[in-house]
Design a protein around this motif. Sequence first.
Motif, short mmCIF file in Angstrom:
data_model
loop_
_atom_site.label_atom_id
_atom_site.label_comp_id
_atom_site.label_asym_id
_atom_site.label_seq_id
_atom_site.Cartn_x
_atom_site.Cartn_y
_atom_site.Cartn_z
N LEU A 178 6.27 35.45 -9.36
CA LEU A 178 5.69 36.75 -9.02
C LEU A 178 4.70 36.58 -7.86
O LEU A 178 4.10 35.53 -7.71
CB LEU A 178 4.93 37.32 -10.22
CG LEU A 178 5.75 37.70 -11.45
CD1 LEU A 178 4.83 38.18 -12.57
CD2 LEU A 178 6.77 38.78 -11.11
N PRO A 179 4.53 37.64 -7.07
CA PRO A 179 3.47 37.58 -6.06
C PRO A 179 2.10 37.63 -6.73
O PRO A 179 1.97 38.13 -7.85
CB PRO A 179 3.70 38.83 -5.22
CG PRO A 179 4.60 39.71 -6.00
CD PRO A 179 5.32 38.87 -7.00
N GLN B 132 4.56 48.92 -5.31
CA GLN B 132 3.72 47.90 -4.69
C GLN B 132 2.26 48.08 -5.08
O GLN B 132 1.85 49.18 -5.46
CB GLN B 132 3.86 47.96 -3.17
CG GLN B 132 5.26 47.53 -2.72
CD GLN B 132 5.34 47.45 -1.22
OE1 GLN B 132 4.96 48.38 -0.52
NE2 GLN B 132 5.84 46.32 -0.73
N LEU C 121 -1.67 47.39 -3.61
CA LEU C 121 -2.54 47.04 -2.50
C LEU C 121 -3.77 46.38 -3.12
O LEU C 121 -4.47 46.99 -3.91
CB LEU C 121 -2.94 48.33 -1.78
CG LEU C 121 -3.13 48.32 -0.28
CD1 LEU C 121 -1.93 47.74 0.43
CD2 LEU C 121 -3.40 49.73 0.20
N LYS D 121 -0.55 43.45 0.49
CA LYS D 121 0.35 44.35 -0.25
C LYS D 121 1.35 43.46 -0.97
O LYS D 121 1.98 42.59 -0.34
CB LYS D 121 1.06 45.26 0.74
CG LYS D 121 1.63 46.51 0.10
CD LYS D 121 2.47 47.28 1.10
CE LYS D 121 1.72 48.49 1.66
NZ LYS D 121 2.56 49.24 2.62
N ILE D 122 1.46 43.64 -2.28
CA ILE D 122 2.38 42.78 -3.02
C ILE D 122 3.36 43.62 -3.84
O ILE D 122 3.02 44.70 -4.31
CB ILE D 122 1.63 41.78 -3.95
CG1 ILE D 122 0.63 42.50 -4.87
CG2 ILE D 122 0.91 40.74 -3.13
CD1 ILE D 122 -0.16 41.57 -5.79
N ASN D 123 4.58 43.09 -3.96
CA ASN D 123 5.59 43.78 -4.76
C ASN D 123 5.22 43.66 -6.24
O ASN D 123 4.68 42.65 -6.68
CB ASN D 123 6.96 43.14 -4.55
CG ASN D 123 7.50 43.38 -3.15
OD1 ASN D 123 6.94 44.18 -2.40
ND2 ASN D 123 8.55 42.67 -2.80
#
Lengths: 309, 249
Positions: free
Chosen positions: B137-138, B152, B154, B167-169
């Motif tokens: 995972l991000p 997403q 922020l 910004k991550i999924n």
Amino acid sequence: MTTLFYTEHANGQLNDQSLKAISGAKEFGDELHILIAGSNIDEAVNQASKIEGVSKVIHLDNSEFDNILAEKLTSAIFDISSDYNFFASAATTTGKNVMPRLAAKLDVSQISEIIGVESPDTFIRTIYAGNAIATVQSSDIKKVLTIRPTAFQMSVGGNTSCEVEKISPENIPSVSEFVKEELTKSDRPELTSAKIIVSGGRGMQNGENFKLLDKVAAKLNAAVGASRAAVDAGFVPNDYQVGQTGKVVAPELYIAVGISGAIQHLAGMKDSKVIVAINKDEEAPIFDVADYGLVADLFQVLPELEEAL
Amino acid sequence: MKILVPVKRVIDPYVNIRVKSDQTGVETDNVKMSMNPFCEIAVEEAIRLKEAGKAEEIIAISIGDQKCQETIRTALAMGADRGIHVLTEEVLEPLALAKILAKIYEEEKPGLVVMGKQAIDGDNNQTGQMFAALTDLPQGTFASKIDIEGEQALVTREVDGGLQTIKINMPAVVTTDLRLNEPRYASLPNIMKAKKKPIDQKAPEDFGVDVSPRLKVLKVVEPPKRQAGIKVDSVSELVEKLKNEAGVI
Ligand SMILES: Cc1cc2nc3c(=O)[nH]c(=O)nc-3n(C[C@H](O)[C@H](O)[C@H](O)COP(=O)(O)OP(=O)(O)OC[C@H]3O[C@@H](n4cnc5c(N)ncnc54)[C@H](O)[C@@H]3O)c2cc1C
Ligand SMILES: Nc1ncnc2c1ncn2[C@@H]1O[C@H](COP(=O)(O)O)[C@@H](O)[C@H]1O
């Protein structure tokens, strides 16, 4: 036994915290390689190639690394990981973000913020906000560590350059994206590099009053720091915070003004060479670690101090 | 969306730490324990997301001895919906914790995992990043702000130079920093209600992961004590001492 040290850089210069941590990384194995990432960074790459004791620089030459994202950098390091026994970086916010992710990918435990190397598998680190010091032995074949910069001397550069290898990884993950950075602008030296630091706490009362500290700092060419309470109250930005969960500093001189000296604050500054405390409460615990204490009202003291310097 | 919040039981941050004389560790008997402050911030953030209609269920997880139930109860009293307690007498390393959490993640399939950036006992600052690696995972670490925008997030991060926004999924892992929020106190009615909320009990063996230690603590000692110095009476005396005695200015 080869070590890969990830170094940070900005504006064509290697980061001082990395330069100190590199000295720690020299104690792990017999060979030390430096990893540096970003595009158009010849100056910094050149500086890295001249550090004494470094036998190779690996340059991840790709604009994907102009802003470091943990997902991308760990994937790139993982690709070349078979060549290395040790992986390290300074215990900066970037190092803390990236290295544990790498460690888990390699299925090894990380040893965080070491302050000493006893042998290639045994390291010293602080726990409980510096209230205890642990000696830890790792049985992992590959070792991942972050290094507390204040515990080591700045690495020096020589005249000869070592080999530089450029690599550009494929399949860089794109699950995260850099949006923006709001860096605190200051005319003062950087907190973690400064020889003198003047820090303010809740006793400063508001952000405006930090100008009194700025004036003293200007006379001493000092950086300005703060306690958590001062940051939480919005007097100064987050990157001023010194302590267990902020920055660890060890300047020649640390002047704590209107700071009580909670253990979490002491964790970030008690290795300073000389500590001065200015506080109106003579019972404040900061005086227990101060070489010179002045029990007085800071609003009286600061203008006098500026005058006297 | 479900949110998982791993919470750790630690010695209260305001307790004086005593190192055991046999150098095996730190005294924990009869010492006040609390939820790790960064985990409180994580629980609070999850509750705020639920209150904002962005999440439906909050699951608090703690891995450790029987007393961790209390820590889970605290999270439930703040507003988490249910708990998972992984009972073990061993103090697991972040890698082992991350492996267990990754298995729970597979079972629960949350949209977000919020955890503390650092446990204030071991000062490791690893578990969130390791968990993110194992689940691929991000990660948005050291967060002082989280905005969920569709698929997403922020995340504003506290970094050495100031603030960074990424910004991550989603699903994603976020670790909390001090300025993210101010955790609430549980009200008495909520503490009572929390007693009825379910806590699922598990053991590390249930997850089929290798939690064996990789690190051995050879010894734990007290840091060298700094001697208190002297009090000066005036600014001029201070400046004189710094110049002539300490030689630092
Ligand atoms: C999880 C966690 C992490 C933390 N991390 C950190 C950290 O990294 N760094 C950190 O600093 N703290 C940290 N803390 C907070 C720490 O516990 C203290 O709350 C904080 O350091 C107190 O800041 P302070 O000394 O500025 O404020 P206070 O404790 O309120 O002290 C203010 C001082 O100013 C003095 N004063 C007031 N007015 C005057 C005046 N006119 N003249 C002279 N003196 C005056 C007072 O006598 C007092 O001693 C953390 C806490 C927790 C729980
Ligand atoms: N035993 C545990 N049980 C549940 N969560 C934990 C445990 N240990 C660590 N964590 C989580 O991981 C975060 C970071 O811890 P650490 O990596 O140990 O500094 C904590 O704030 C928790 O959210």
